[in-house]
Enzyme design. Structure first.
Site, PDB file in Angstrom:
ATOM      1  N   ASN A 154       2.236 -10.015  -0.888  1.00  0.00           N
ATOM      2  CA  ASN A 154       1.004 -10.558  -0.308  1.00  0.00           C
ATOM      3  C   ASN A 154      -0.291  -9.911  -0.794  1.00  0.00           C
ATOM      4  O   ASN A 154      -1.334 -10.563  -0.812  1.00  0.00           O
ATOM      5  CB  ASN A 154       1.092 -10.596   1.227  1.00  0.00           C
ATOM      6  CG  ASN A 154       1.222  -9.242   1.844  1.00  0.00           C
ATOM      7  OD1 ASN A 154       1.614  -8.280   1.184  1.00  0.00           O
ATOM      8  ND2 ASN A 154       0.906  -9.134   3.118  1.00  0.00           N
ATOM      9  N   GLU A 250       5.663   0.891   5.351  1.00  0.00           N
ATOM     10  CA  GLU A 250       4.527   0.098   5.853  1.00  0.00           C
ATOM     11  C   GLU A 250       5.088  -1.288   6.135  1.00  0.00           C
ATOM     12  O   GLU A 250       5.314  -2.066   5.206  1.00  0.00           O
ATOM     13  CB  GLU A 250       3.417   0.033   4.792  1.00  0.00           C
ATOM     14  CG  GLU A 250       2.792   1.370   4.452  1.00  0.00           C
ATOM     15  CD  GLU A 250       1.817   1.867   5.508  1.00  0.00           C
ATOM     16  OE1 GLU A 250       1.507   1.111   6.447  1.00  0.00           O
ATOM     17  OE2 GLU A 250       1.384   3.023   5.400  1.00  0.00           O
ATOM     18  N   LEU A 251       5.312  -1.609   7.410  1.00  0.00           N
ATOM     19  CA  LEU A 251       6.045  -2.827   7.755  1.00  0.00           C
ATOM     20  C   LEU A 251       5.140  -3.838   8.463  1.00  0.00           C
ATOM     21  O   LEU A 251       3.931  -3.787   8.342  1.00  0.00           O
ATOM     22  CB  LEU A 251       7.274  -2.450   8.592  1.00  0.00           C
ATOM     23  CG  LEU A 251       8.137  -1.310   7.995  1.00  0.00           C
ATOM     24  CD1 LEU A 251       9.257  -0.933   8.938  1.00  0.00           C
ATOM     25  CD2 LEU A 251       8.683  -1.681   6.627  1.00  0.00           C
ATOM     26  N   CYS A 284      -0.168  -8.389   6.873  1.00  0.00           N
ATOM     27  CA  CYS A 284       0.593  -7.622   7.868  1.00  0.00           C
ATOM     28  C   CYS A 284      -0.182  -7.417   9.170  1.00  0.00           C
ATOM     29  O   CYS A 284       0.419  -7.259  10.218  1.00  0.00           O
ATOM     30  CB  CYS A 284       1.029  -6.297   7.280  1.00  0.00           C
ATOM     31  SG  CYS A 284      -0.325  -5.421   6.506  1.00  0.00           S
TER      32      CYS A 284
HETATM   33  P1  NAD Z   1      10.166  -8.035   1.631  1.00  0.00           P
HETATM   34  O1  NAD Z   1      10.602  -6.976   2.567  1.00  0.00           O
HETATM   35  O2  NAD Z   1      10.973  -9.266   1.528  1.00  0.00           O
HETATM   36  O3  NAD Z   1      10.079  -7.455   0.144  1.00  0.00           O
HETATM   37  C1  NAD Z   1       9.294  -6.321  -0.169  1.00  0.00           C
HETATM   38  C2  NAD Z   1       9.863  -5.632  -1.406  1.00  0.00           C
HETATM   39  O4  NAD Z   1      11.143  -5.080  -1.077  1.00  0.00           O
HETATM   40  C3  NAD Z   1      10.090  -6.564  -2.596  1.00  0.00           C
HETATM   41  O5  NAD Z   1       9.715  -5.876  -3.771  1.00  0.00           O
HETATM   42  C4  NAD Z   1      11.595  -6.797  -2.552  1.00  0.00           C
HETATM   43  O6  NAD Z   1      12.148  -7.114  -3.815  1.00  0.00           O
HETATM   44  C5  NAD Z   1      12.079  -5.435  -2.083  1.00  0.00           C
HETATM   45  N1  NAD Z   1      13.421  -5.425  -1.493  1.00  0.00           N
HETATM   46  C6  NAD Z   1      14.080  -6.440  -0.878  1.00  0.00           C
HETATM   47  N2  NAD Z   1      15.297  -6.022  -0.462  1.00  0.00           N
HETATM   48  C7  NAD Z   1      15.411  -4.719  -0.805  1.00  0.00           C
HETATM   49  C8  NAD Z   1      16.421  -3.731  -0.626  1.00  0.00           C
HETATM   50  N3  NAD Z   1      17.561  -4.013  -0.008  1.00  0.00           N
HETATM   51  N4  NAD Z   1      16.196  -2.493  -1.092  1.00  0.00           N
HETATM   52  C9  NAD Z   1      15.029  -2.191  -1.700  1.00  0.00           C
HETATM   53  N5  NAD Z   1      14.039  -3.075  -1.917  1.00  0.00           N
HETATM   54  C10 NAD Z   1      14.217  -4.327  -1.466  1.00  0.00           C
HETATM   55  O7  NAD Z   1       8.650  -8.370   2.006  1.00  0.00           O
HETATM   56  P2  NAD Z   1       7.680  -9.507   1.450  1.00  0.00           P
HETATM   57  O8  NAD Z   1       8.138 -10.830   1.923  1.00  0.00           O
HETATM   58  O9  NAD Z   1       7.411  -9.313  -0.003  1.00  0.00           O
HETATM   59  O10 NAD Z   1       6.326  -9.085   2.210  1.00  0.00           O
HETATM   60  C11 NAD Z   1       6.072  -9.466   3.528  1.00  0.00           C
HETATM   61  C12 NAD Z   1       6.303  -8.354   4.515  1.00  0.00           C
HETATM   62  O11 NAD Z   1       5.590  -7.195   4.133  1.00  0.00           O
HETATM   63  C13 NAD Z   1       5.797  -8.701   5.898  1.00  0.00           C
HETATM   64  O12 NAD Z   1       6.725  -8.292   6.862  1.00  0.00           O
HETATM   65  C14 NAD Z   1       4.509  -7.890   6.012  1.00  0.00           C
HETATM   66  O13 NAD Z   1       4.111  -7.586   7.314  1.00  0.00           O
HETATM   67  C15 NAD Z   1       4.862  -6.676   5.251  1.00  0.00           C
HETATM   68  N6  NAD Z   1       3.654  -5.980   4.815  1.00  0.00           N
HETATM   69  C16 NAD Z   1       3.292  -4.799   5.426  1.00  0.00           C
HETATM   70  C17 NAD Z   1       2.115  -4.158   5.061  1.00  0.00           C
HETATM   71  C18 NAD Z   1       1.692  -2.854   5.678  1.00  0.00           C
HETATM   72  O14 NAD Z   1       0.882  -2.153   5.073  1.00  0.00           O
HETATM   73  N7  NAD Z   1       2.177  -2.476   6.838  1.00  0.00           N
HETATM   74  C19 NAD Z   1       1.305  -4.723   4.090  1.00  0.00           C
HETATM   75  C20 NAD Z   1       1.702  -5.918   3.507  1.00  0.00           C
HETATM   76  C21 NAD Z   1       2.882  -6.535   3.865  1.00  0.00           C
END
Ligand code: NAD
Length: 477
Positions: A154, A250-251, A284
């Site tokens: 995002n 950061e979730l 997020c």
């Molecule tokens: P996602 O968790 O699907 O993917 C994030 C990253 O993790 C990707 O690079 C993906 O390939 C990787 N990944 C997936 N499975 C994995 C595993 N088993 N082991 C290691 N890496 C793995 O998230 P998304 O859909 O790309 O982003 C959306 C989410 O991110 C939302 O929940 C949002 O709230 C969160 N987010 C949080 C913040 C924050 O700063 N708190 C900022 C932006 C987005």
């Protein structure tokens, strides 16, 4: 059009590799083809980062790290247009928001450049302990080693830089695994750092899926820390499998915004329309739950609906577009199902709620309750609920009734109430008279509860990416 991983400065894009297409979420055109990394590449990337940490990075003085970062920021400023257009294509983010992201990213690198020269320690009063006379104690901050940086789609540039820039400032090396949906800006970023003079191997890029390269990166013994931004289920898995490593997570969240009856309604409405719908709510800290005092509820709702209906939906590359597509059709369908589920349970759609392909119209819901998915879970879509309340305690209790706690907004002209409410909200951050969605890149940022572990914001990320080392000296009087 074809991009490969970059390990020790060399691109791995040979013909025999498995590939993955990057698709423009707005028009479904192919943006690029990825030559995917495999487990051997991941192994090579980590080993090379580990070796580069010992051979090169440990010897690179702070002034050179700061210079490289400063050059990278200047280069990004020069290439702002290319990067913004890439994010429009790969993420479907409207051009005005893509440009904002690049501007923030430039600042992030500049903050890191400035701080690279200011990683200080302390001298301890050793004679404070009995027998400590004639001893000197020094505390230094030293880099950890290899940082595994895993990032979401995002904010593909800015959130990657929130890991890469402080890691370089602190003297670490990085294995960077960007989101497979938005890897082109990540590739361009690694090239940009090469151009800025970052030695080969300090920033290795692995392009691949979470399963194929993310998981082995998380469990690899030569990685000292995982810095992850993404969803709660993946974050949970990483926490469980990271072993001895440090972990920053950061979730997500379902951010609350609370408007008291003395709030400046006009400015809150303007802010919250952006806060709920920017990048189709795929933020997020997107405003997901808006609690409004009953005395101003009708007026707020009316103005909020009016401004929401005025948002321009369309092609993300058009200057006037406010709302573009969601990242893919699956995400839009999932959000629509959640809206339908809430309606079945008695919620009302005030405006929006229509899906066409990847586009979901900005949706305002009322008459919701806390068991609906659009309230209890992270909706991560252009869907916001407006909820009336009677008294302060009720609003605080409902806002806190969540597994998440990232950032909140509180709108009131009463400073005593503002501070009281801010203290009681279970959040990593609270904004007063500002939307939950506002973030500056230099304040501590990160959630409590299941919104995460650790903090970003360059200074705080540097703290998390270094460790303390004590050196004691026994002096001969
Ligand atoms: P996602 O968790 O699907 O993917 C994030 C990253 O993790 C990707 O690079 C993906 O390939 C990787 N990944 C997936 N499975 C994995 C595993 N088993 N082991 C290691 N890496 C793995 O998230 P998304 O859909 O790309 O982003 C959306 C989410 O991110 C939302 O929940 C949002 O709230 C969160 N987010 C949080 C913040 C924050 O700063 N708190 C900022 C932006 C987005």
């Amino acid at each position: 059009m074809r991009y490969g991983s970059i390990i020790n400065g060399q691109e791995r894009d040979e013909d025999h590799r498995d590939t993955l297409d990057v698709i423009n979420p707005y028009n479904q055109e192919k943006v690029a083809e990825l030559a995917l990394a495999n487990s051997t590449d991941l192994e090579d990337a980590v080993n090379n980062s580990f070796d580069t940490f010992h051979s090169t990075m440990k010897k690179l003085p702070a002034h050179q790290r700061a210079d490289i970062l400063r050059r990278a920021a200047d280069l990004l400023e020069e290439k702002e247009k290319d990067f913004a257009e890439t994010i429009v294509k790969e993420a479907g983010k409207p051009i005005k928001y893509s440009r904002d992201e690049i501007k923030r990213s430039i600042q992030v690198i500049r903050f890191a450049s400035e701080l690279a020269k200011n990683i200080t320690g302390e001298v301890l009063p050793m004679d404070a302990a009995i027998g400590g006379e004639n001893r000197m104690g020094l505390v230094k901050r030293i880099p950890l080693g290899v940082i595994g940086a895993i990032t979401p789609f995002n904010f593909p540039l800015n959130l990657s830089l929130h890991k890469i820039a402080p890691a370089i400032a602190a003297g670490n090396t990085i294995v960077f695994k960007p989101a497979e949906k938005t890897p082109v800006s990540a590739y361009m970023l690694v090239k940009l750092f090469q151009e800025a003079g970052l030695p080969n191997g300090v920033l290795n890029l692995v392009l691949g899926t979470g399963e194929k390269v993310g998981e082995p990166l998380v469990t690899h013994e030569k990685v000292h820390k995982i810095s992850f931004t993404g969803s709660l289920p993946v974050g949970r898995k990483i926490r469980e499998s990271a072993g001895f490593k440090k972990v920053t997570l950061e979730l997500g969240s379902n951010s609350p915004n609370i408007l008291f009856e003395d709030a400046n309604i006009k400015s809150a409405v303007t802010g919250l329309v952006k806060g709920a719908f920017a990048f189709s709510g795929q933020v997020c800290i997107s405003a997901q739950r808006i609690f409004v005092h009953k005395n101003i509820y009708e007026q707020f709702l009316e103005e909020f609906i009016k401004l929401t209906k005025a948002l321009k939906i369309g092609d993300p590359k058009d200057e006037e577009t406010d709302i573009g597509p969601m990242i893919n059709e699956e995400a839009a369908k999932r959000a629509k199902l959640w809206i339908d589920d809430a309606v079945e349970k008695g919620a009302k759609i005030e405006t929006g709620g229509e899906r066409s392909g990847t586009i979901l119209t900005p949706t305002i819901m009322t008459n919701v309750d806390r068991n609906m998915k659009i309230i209890a879970e992270e909706v991560f879509a252009p869907v916001v609920s407006v909820i009336p309340f009677d008294c302060e305690d009720e609003a605080i209790e409902f806002a806190n009734d969540s597994i998440y706690g990232l950032q909140a907004g509180v709108f009131t002209r009463d400073i005593d109430r503002a501070m009281r409410v801010a203290d009681q909200l279970e959040m990593g951050g609270v904004w007063i008279n500002e939307i939950s969605t506002y973030r500056q890149d230099n304040h501590p940022y990160g959630g409590v509860k299941q919104s995460g572990i650790g903090k970003e914001g360059i200074k705080y990320a540097i703290e998390d990416m270094t460790e303390m080392k004590f050196i004691g000296i026994k002096l001969n009087p």
